[in-house]
Design an enzyme around this catalytic site. Structure first.
Site, mmCIF file in Angstrom:
data_model
loop_
_atom_site.group_PDB
_atom_site.id
_atom_site.type_symbol
_atom_site.label_atom_id
_atom_site.label_comp_id
_atom_site.label_asym_id
_atom_site.label_seq_id
_atom_site.Cartn_x
_atom_site.Cartn_y
_atom_site.Cartn_z
ATOM 1 C CB THR A 16 -0.949 0.040 1.226
ATOM 2 O OG1 THR A 16 -1.755 1.224 1.147
ATOM 3 C CG2 THR A 16 -0.199 0.048 2.549
ATOM 4 C CE LYS A 21 -6.500 1.704 2.011
ATOM 5 N NZ LYS A 21 -6.594 0.867 0.825
ATOM 6 C CD GLU A 46 -6.375 -0.297 -6.531
ATOM 7 O OE1 GLU A 46 -7.272 0.300 -7.159
ATOM 8 O OE2 GLU A 46 -6.095 -0.073 -5.353
ATOM 9 C CG ASP A 75 -9.769 -2.012 -3.335
ATOM 10 O OD1 ASP A 75 -8.847 -1.200 -3.537
ATOM 11 O OD2 ASP A 75 -10.880 -1.905 -3.890
ATOM 12 C CG PHE A 150 -6.819 7.990 5.051
ATOM 13 C CD1 PHE A 150 -6.784 7.205 6.195
ATOM 14 C CD2 PHE A 150 -7.278 7.405 3.865
ATOM 15 C CE1 PHE A 150 -7.191 5.875 6.165
ATOM 16 C CE2 PHE A 150 -7.685 6.074 3.825
ATOM 17 C CZ PHE A 150 -7.643 5.310 4.977
ATOM 18 C CE LYS A 174 -10.438 4.969 9.931
ATOM 19 N NZ LYS A 174 -9.672 5.461 8.782
ATOM 20 N NE ARG A 180 -7.638 0.268 6.032
ATOM 21 C CZ ARG A 180 -8.371 1.376 5.860
ATOM 22 N NH1 ARG A 180 -8.524 2.240 6.837
ATOM 23 N NH2 ARG A 180 -8.924 1.632 4.699
#
Ligand code: IMP
Length: 200
Positions: A16, A21, A46, A75, A150, A174, A180
């Site tokens: 990534t 992330k 991708e 993703d 983000f 979060k 995620r």
């Protein structure tokens, strides 16, 4: 397995270019003693697809073929009910083009603001090809709130989070709610039981 192999097993390449992330995922995996190494996408791996699963699996297979080391890809997408699931798999394109304010504009005067964030994580080591997904329900806020995180974080309010957007939360907070964190927790449980990884 020898100590050296154990060490190698505990490190997986997360393909990534998104540092946020990476940090969110690593924070989840720390609890399981699994370490990630970040590598920006080697090239445009991708594919364009309406399925997050297809995109994630394709990237993992191609990433492994190039590196010949265990890889993880992820993703994600934001699915807005009032827009029939848009932008979904096109979230990254929409973020780059009309951005957060453009999405807010599309929802002008719309009171039904339910949305879902979905994350699909794929692991591939040449033998095991495994996919894990996580979702979080919430609402699109009426304006940007907070400057953390983000992407669409400043306009996404997860359910049961005191009306705070992801943009108002630090990484730890979060991760209590996020798509995620859920997908990476599923992965970590599978990985640590399959490869007998113990938290260090
Ligand atoms: P990607 O293709 O997985 O990088 O995600 C598509 C787009 O969705 C990104 O460009 C981000 O704008 C957005 N996105 C994905 N995950 C998150 C998140 O956790 N918070 C906010 N936006 C996100």
């Amino acid at each position: 397995m020898s100590n050296k192999e154990d060490h190698v097993r505990n490190e997986i390449i997360f393909l990534t270019s998104n540092v946020n992330k990476f940090r969110e995922a690593q924070s989840v995996l720390n609890r399981f003693g699994i370490r990630l190494k970040r590598m920006g996408m080697l090239e445009r791996l991708e594919i364009q697809s309406e399925s997050l699963e297809e995109i994630s699996i394709y990237s993992a297979i191609h990433g492994y073929q190039m590196l010949r080391k265990p890889v993880i890809t992820e993703d994600a997408g934001l699915f807005v009910f009032a827009l029939r699931g848009f932008p979904g798999p096109y979230s990254s394109y929409i973020f780059r083009t009309i951005g957060v304010h453009g999405l807010l504009k599309l929802l002008d005067d719309i009171t039904q603001r339910n949305a879902i964030f979905k994350s699909v994580v794929t692991f591939f080591d040449g033998t095991f090809l495994k996919t894990f997904s996580g979702t979080v329900q919430g609402e699109i806020a009426t304006e940007c709130k907070g400057n953390k995180g983000f992407g669409f974080d400043p306009i996404f309010t997860p359910k049961h989070a005191s009306n705070k957007t992801f943009g108002e939360m630090n990484k730890t907070e979060k991760n209590k709610y996020s798509h995620r964190a859920k997908a990476f927790t599923k992965f970590a449980k599978w990985y640590s039981s399959t490869f007998k990884i113990k938290p260090s």
